[in-house]
Write an enzyme that holds these catalytic residues in place. Structure first.
Site: not given
Ligand code: IDP
Ligand code: MG
Length: 149
Positions: A9, A49, A57, A85, A91, A102, A112, A115, A126
């Site tokens: 990212k 997304y 968010f 993963r 996350t 992370r 973070n 992805h 994807e």
């Molecule tokens: P993942 O990347 O671990 O699969 P997801 O729940 O799919 O997590 O969320 C996608 C991305 O959205 C996260 O990697 C993060 O960048 C962002 N994200 C998720 N939850 C939040 C939040 O509560 N606040 C801000 N960004 C968030």
């Molecule tokens: Mg995800």
């Protein structure tokens, strides 16, 4: 063989962590079958997304992923999705274990670093969004028998 999409990212690219992150996946034994450096369009970010549309968010997430270039990778291995993963970590960096990307480099969820697809089905969806078929290259790796039995 299973494949996954990895995105290094914008924060990771800006912080000079691209090589470190790719190194980890490569050393683990995940085979690179596609890789490119690119600026993400809003359209692609929204498609990628789509499952998060409407969440609080969401707008910030689209702004973040389109804010600066990323590196995208297509990786291949047995159980590639779960392996990647686990290497990426939870996350929220505050919950991510040390030793994960992370957990080693992240502070908060909105920055973070990386992805990884969350299931083999998401991986296929994807990869089709981010790469054309021509950009994915199957190749024979000479060390293959020392990684997969
Ligand atoms: P993942 O990347 O671990 O699969 P997801 O729940 O799919 O997590 O969320 C996608 C991305 O959205 C996260 O990697 C993060 O960048 C962002 N994200 C998720 N939850 C939040 C939040 O509560 N606040 C801000 N960004 C968030
Ligand atoms: Mg995800």
């Amino acid at each position: 063989m299973e494949r996954t999409l990895i995105i290094v990212k914008p924060d990771a690219v800006q912080r000079g962590l691209t090589g470190e992150i790719i190194r980890r996946f490569e050393q683990r034994g995940l085979k690179i079958v596609g890789m490119k450096f690119m600026q993400v369009s809003r359209e692609l970010a929204q498609k990628h997304y789509a499952e998060h549309e409407g969440k609080p968010f969401y707008e910030g997430l689209v702004a973040y992923i389109t804010s600066s270039p990323v590196v995208v990778l297509a990786l291949e291995a047995k159980n590639c999705v779960e392996l990647a993963r686990n290497m990426i970590g939870k996350t929220k960096p505050v919950e991510a274990l040390p030793g994960t990307i992370r957990g080693d480099f992240g502070v908060e969820v909105g920055r973070n670093l990386v992805h990884g697809s969350d299931s083999p089905t998401s991986g296929e969806r994807e990869l089709a969004l981010w790469f054309t078929p021509q950009e994915l290259t199957g190749w024979a790796r000479v060390v293959e028998p020392w990684i997969h039995e």
